[in-house]
Design an enzyme around this catalytic site. Structure first.
Site, PDB file in Angstrom:
ATOM      1  NE  ARG A  38      -5.990   0.664   6.156  1.00  0.00           N
ATOM      2  CZ  ARG A  38      -6.750   1.594   5.608  1.00  0.00           C
ATOM      3  NH1 ARG A  38      -6.736   2.843   6.089  1.00  0.00           N
ATOM      4  NH2 ARG A  38      -7.542   1.323   4.581  1.00  0.00           N
ATOM      5  CG  HIS A  71      -5.174  -7.108   8.664  1.00  0.00           C
ATOM      6  ND1 HIS A  71      -5.833  -7.531   7.534  1.00  0.00           N
ATOM      7  CD2 HIS A  71      -4.715  -5.863   8.380  1.00  0.00           C
ATOM      8  CE1 HIS A  71      -5.767  -6.581   6.607  1.00  0.00           C
ATOM      9  NE2 HIS A  71      -5.095  -5.561   7.096  1.00  0.00           N
ATOM     10  CB  THR A  72      -2.312  -9.316  15.013  1.00  0.00           C
ATOM     11  OG1 THR A  72      -2.501  -9.705  16.375  1.00  0.00           O
ATOM     12  CG2 THR A  72      -1.138  -8.353  14.975  1.00  0.00           C
ATOM     13  CG  HIS A  87      -2.689   2.375   2.664  1.00  0.00           C
ATOM     14  ND1 HIS A  87      -4.027   2.692   2.534  1.00  0.00           N
ATOM     15  CD2 HIS A  87      -2.650   1.050   2.963  1.00  0.00           C
ATOM     16  CE1 HIS A  87      -4.753   1.599   2.750  1.00  0.00           C
ATOM     17  NE2 HIS A  87      -3.935   0.598   3.015  1.00  0.00           N
ATOM     18  N   GLY A 109       6.722   4.257  -3.938  1.00  0.00           N
ATOM     19  CA  GLY A 109       7.770   4.039  -2.941  1.00  0.00           C
ATOM     20  C   GLY A 109       7.514   4.743  -1.622  1.00  0.00           C
ATOM     21  CG  ASP A 113      -6.736 -10.842  16.776  1.00  0.00           C
ATOM     22  OD1 ASP A 113      -7.605 -11.624  17.208  1.00  0.00           O
ATOM     23  OD2 ASP A 113      -5.568 -10.840  17.195  1.00  0.00           O
ATOM     24  CG  ASN A 154      -5.244   6.146   1.445  1.00  0.00           C
ATOM     25  OD1 ASN A 154      -4.983   5.133   2.087  1.00  0.00           O
ATOM     26  ND2 ASN A 154      -4.425   6.627   0.532  1.00  0.00           N
TER      27      ASN A 154
END
Length: 331
Positions: free
Chosen positions: A66, A197-198, A70, A76, A249, A98
């Site tokens: 993650r 998001h698994t 972010h 970049g 998940d 965050n």
């Protein structure tokens, strides 16, 4: 003479070999072999620290993955997310996406410390974050890919960029897609990368609206399976419990697989931003179905989209710096 020509040909091929495997970006060339001579053990060191961290806490894999998202979505892939506030720098760690949720900074500190010991002033924080995200995916059973390298670190951060550019769980599908397109990514990248998001967890505050008051009429989101919603309400009250954590998940929460897409098809995507992939776009719905049916196709596209995301506006050449500490710019 022919031997000399052969020698010249080999020399020519060797000189341009990195370009064959490189990624041309807005910022310049990145290529996987970037540290082969200057710090040959770099990737080994990153994997070693990440593996220990994930063994201590399985959730850390999702946290590191993650962080790269972010980072790359704000000016970049330049490790701006890792900077603490100091002097004129206002840290991105305090932004809405965050605050109270971005984590794993200590693991990156440990990687940086080990790399500085092995080869000082050589490996950027931006690159070690990109490698750590790949390793996190692999350690959970996901795909691997060669990470193009050669990014430099920024000398600043953007709190406003962090607040405005990172997709939010309650954004509409169109807003999320627009934020992806702004980074040069498309609907295929959006659906594939959402598959991260698994693994990982989300806080009650990120989906409370869905289970109590989706449209401001005091009713839950009816695109969410109602027995699943009732289950979520037991630990996510109308008020309080903001930081209570839930698996993104619930079927295989620490395994990188395609269960996330199967959950969405069963109306059990946790976040609004998960479920809208099925309900608000024909193109994304077809991709959700495709990835739910075939994990191999999902894995291949996830790897490709991660490389593409990792190529967003890197600082290369003389732009940026190699930070000694990922938390602060060099003095």
């Amino acid at each position: 003479m022919s031997q000399f020509k052969s020698f010249l040909l080999v020399l020519f091929l060797c000189a341009f070999a990195p370009l064959c495997f490189s990624s041309r970006t807005k910022g310049g060339y990145l290529y996987p072999q970037y540290y082969d001579h200057s710090c040959p053990k770099a990737q080994e060191i990153v994997m070693s620290v990440v593996a220990k961290a994930v063994a201590r806490e399985a959730r850390m894999a999702a946290s590191l993955l993650r962080l790269l998202f972010h980072d790359c979505f704000v000016q970049g892939c330049d490790a701006s997310i890792l900077l603490d506030s100091s002097g004129s720098i206002v840290s991105e760690k305090g932004s809405n996406p965050n605050r109270n949720s971005a984590r794993g900074f200590e693991v990156l500190d440990e990687i940086k410390s080990a790399l500085e010991k092995e080869c000082p002033n050589t490996v950027s924080c931006a690159d070690l974050l990109a490698i750590a995200a790949r390793d996190s995916t692999v350690l959970c059973g996901g795909p691997s890919w060669e990470v193009p390298l050669g990014r430099k670190d920024s000398r600043g951060a953007s709190l406003s960029g962090s607040n405005n550019n990172i997709p939010a769980p309650n954004n509409t599908f169109q807003t999320i897609l627009t934020k992806f397109k702004r980074q040069g990514l498309n609907v295929v990248d959006l659906v594939a990368l959402s598959g991260s998001h698994t693994i990982g967890k989300a806080r009650c505050t990120t989906f409370r609206q869905r289970i109590y008051n989706q449209s401001g009429n005091g009713q839950p989101d009816y695109s969410l399976d109602q027995s699943y919603a009732a289950q979520l309400r037991t630990r996510c009250p109308r008020s309080g419990g903001d930081q209570n954590l839930f698996f993104l998940d619930f079927v295989s929460p620490t395994k990188f697989d395609n269960s996330y897409f199967k959950n969405i098809l069963a109306s059990k995507g946790l976040l609004n931003s998960d479920q809208v992939l099925l309900t608000k776009s024909e193109a994304s719905m077809e991709l959700v179905k495709k990835y739910a049916e075939n994990s191999g196709i999902f894995f291949q596209q996830f790897a490709e989209s991660m490389i593409k995301m990792g190529n967003i506006s890197p600082l290369t050449g003389s732009r940026g710096e190699i930070r000694k500490s990922c938390r602060k710019i060099n003095s």
